[in-house]
Every structure is written in structure tokens, then in C-alpha cells.
Design an enzyme around this catalytic site. Structure first.
Site: not given
Length: 378
Positions: A79-82, A85
Site C-alpha cells: 500500500s501507499v502507507k509504506d 511508514a
């Protein structure tokens, strides 16, 4: 005999060389991309970002525009959240808040936790996650499989001191060499998109992007990409906030900055907001307009993307795609509109393709008859 064998070897080498040249010529783009990417020398974290920009062919034909989706589901954690993070962890390292062998703590119910789990394992940190106990056992199991220590706690409002975010903060404060990454208000999240996602979109479109749209949860993606594209284009690129039911940001934009009380909900996860976060605040005035996207439109697009584009996308991604289509229609033919394909449908398939769930949510009628063949789960 030796000379005959040598001549035979030479001929076979020549044929192989000729064949290799033809093979390489057929894949020049792939070779150029691979050469530019090189080797991920720092391991998994160097594989984050640099995702393809995919033309959504059917929607582009319908609108007369180039409708493009950035394939964030191709990040290592899916996901884009990598991106966020990695940036919140490295920000803590640079600030001296996190030292080798330390602990990262976050309150998250979704992809940020998965991204952090991958980053923390790669860097050798312990990860502690607090999440509402309303989340599926599958999510809890996945985070634990990735090495996280998970605490499901009662789901209460943000104002309640027992909210999962506040519990995560207290855990970090009471742990030696620990940091609460605070994804909603840690502007390292926004910085990730100023420094990576925005420049990638500009480069991939050769500066010909006319508009960007996506939904917000933490606000980091919309704010960071908007900031970069606005500055790079001298304000030419338009920015549109896409909002699901139950979120207050559409009304905030349309009313000129008045917050209303949050009410209702959506089938989408990880997006929608009841406040303007610190990630979004610096750039909220750069947003040109907003769109309210209904769950009916979102679920229809889940099935359309699968059928027409071969893209197996989650609901949040498909809300973004609906928004990109509507922005393209608003701008008129000949424009280039970019959005984010946040993640795939793999973590949501038991709902999105379940007849029982669709009926419970009163969404079964939103799916065109010719696409109901994809409702394969009871």
C-alpha cells in the site's frame, strides 16, 4: 574436430548474440527502468516507492482525458502507507528519538501498521500496535505474523483518553527507547509525498499533469503531492479532495473552512476524517475543490476496475478512481488527471465480493448486472 567444433560454437554464439539483441530491443523500456532503479542496497526500504503510473484505458476513452492511477499496491507492504511508514521511522532516527534495538509504537487499524511492520523488521526495531477491537481477526493475525505486538482495545471516540491513539502514545512514553510515530499529526508523513510521490508523478507525466485527486485519512498523501505539484507547476496543477460518506472534509472545503460534526460511515477503510490533521493543515488552502463520493459509486468502480482494467483494487483506491473520472469530466477533454491506487482488494475480498455483505450494506443494486458474475462469495 576441434576446429569444426570451434566454428560451430562461433556460429551459435553469433546466433545467440543476434537473438539477445532482438530480445533487448523488444524490452528497451524495461531495461531502462531496471537500470535506473538499480539494486535496493538498503534492503526492503529501498524498494518503497518508484511505483508505475497506469493508464486507466476505459475511463480515459470515456472522458477524453488521460486518467492515470499510481500503482501504490506494488509497494513491498502492499500500500501507499509504506512511504509514510519509512519516513516517520527515519525522522525519529534522525531526531535521536529512536536508537538501535528501540520500539516503534503506533495506533492504527490498517495499512500503516503493515507498512511499519515491514520497515521495523527491515531495520531491526520492535513494533507495538494499538487498534480498535472492532477490526477483523485477519488484520490482527497479519500484524502478528509480521512480528508486531498487537493490542486490540475498545473502540471509543478520539476525545476519550482510552482511544487507541492515546493508549499508543502512553505506551511509548512509558517505554525506554521508544517512539510514538503519530501518523496523523507527524508531518514526516506529508514530507514523504513531497519528496517521493509528487516528484515521481511529475516525472512520469513529463510535467503534463493537469490535476491530482485522492481521499485523505492522515492527509499526508493529498497534502504532500498537492504541495509539490503546485510549486513545481507554479500553481497550474489543480488539486481535488475526494471524500467518502461520514467524513467532514468535503463540507469543510465547500463551506470555506467550517467543521461540522462527523456522522455516518462508509465501506472504505483508512480514509475520511473528522478534523483537519497537522499533515493536511499547511496545504488545505492549496486544494481547489472537493468531491463527495458515495459508497454506491465506489463499489461499482471496484467491479468495473476488475472487469475493464484487470485491476483488483480495494474500496479506497476505487473511490479515488471515481474521483479521477469526475475531475476529468469536470475539466473537459484533453487533460491529464492522476490519482493513487492505494492498495489491492486482497485484504477486503471477503466483504467486497460477498453477496451477503453487499446485501447487508444495501449495495447489491449498485453493481451492474453484467458484473455480478464477480460476486463469488456467499
Amino acid at each position: 574436430m576441434f576446429r569444426t567444433a570451434s566454428r560451430g560454437f562461433s556460429r551459435s554464439v553469433w546466433r545467440a548474440a543476434e537473438s539477445l539483441a532482438q530480445i533487448e530491443a523488444a524490452n528497451q523500456h524495461g531495461i531502462l527502468v531496471s537500470r535506473a532503479q538499480g539494486v535496493a542496497q538498503r534492503g526492503l526500504i529501498d524498494a518503497i516507492g518508484k511505483t508505475p503510473l497506469i493508464k486507466l484505458k476505459r475511463l480515459s476513452e470515456e472522458t477524453g482525458c488521460e486518467v492515470l492511477g499510481k500503482a501504490e499496491f506494488q509497494n513491498p507492504g502492499g500500500s501507499v502507507k509504506d512511504r509514510a511508514a519509512l519516513y516517520v521511522v527515519e525522522h525519529a532516527e534522525k531526531a535521536g528519538l529512536l536508537k538501535p534495538g528501540g520500539t516503534v509504537v503506533e495506533g492504527t487499524a490498517g495499512n500503516t501498521g503493515i507498512g511499519l511492520a515491514h520497515v521495523c523488521r527491515s531495520k531491526g526495531y520492535k513494533l507495538v500496535i494499538y487498534m480498535p477491537n472492532t477490526q477483523s481477526q485477519g488484520k490482527i493475525d497479519l500484524l502478528r505474523l509480521l512480528g508486531a505486538e498487537v493490542y486490540p482495545v475498545p473502540a471509543v471516540a478520539f476525545e476519550n483518553p482510552e482511544n487507541y491513539n492515546h493508549q499508543a502514545k502512553r505506551h511509548a512514553e512509558n517505554t525506554v527507547n521508544a517512539v510514538w510515530t503519530n501518523q496523523f499529526d507527524n508531518t514526516a508523513n506529508r514530507q514523504a509525498h513531497i519528496e517521493t510521490t509528487g516528484p515521481e508523478i511529475w516525472a512520469q507525466t513529463d510535467g503534463k499533469v493537469d490535476a491530482f485527486t485522492c481521499a485523505t485519512g492522515t492527509g499526508g498523501s493529498l497534502a504532500g503531492v498537492t504541495r509539490y505539484l503546485k510549486e513545481k507547476s507554479n500553481g497550474r496543477v489543480k488539486s481535488f479532495l475526494a471524500d467518502p460518506p461520514g467524513s467532514v472534509l468535503h463540507s469543510y472545503i465547500q463551506s470555506g473552512g467550517k467543521l461540522t460534526e462527523r456522522a455516518g460511515g462508509s465501506i472504505t477503510e483508512g480514509i475520511g476524517q473528522g478534523r483537519v490533521t497537522d499533515n493536511l493543515q499547511p496545504d488545505i488552502d492549496l486544494v481547489d475543490d472537493s468531491l463527495h463520493i458515495s459508497d454506491d459509486k465506489t463499489i461499482e468502480m471496484v467491479y468495473r476496475c476488475l472487469d475493464e482494467e484487470g485491476l483488483y483494487l480495494g474500496a479506497s483506491s476505487c473511490l479515488n478512481v471515481v474521483a479521477a473520472k469526475e475531475v476529468a469530466e469536470k475539466l473537459g477533454k484533453g487533460h491529464t488527471v492522476v490519482t493513487l491506487l492505494c492498495d489491492g482488494a486482497y485484504r477486503y475480498a471477503d466483504r467486497l465480493f460477498s453477496r451477503k455483505w453487499l446485501e447487508e450494506k444495501k449495495l447489491i443494486g449498485a453493481i451492474p448486472p453484467h458484473l455480478t458474475k464477480y460476486i463469488v462469495l456467499p
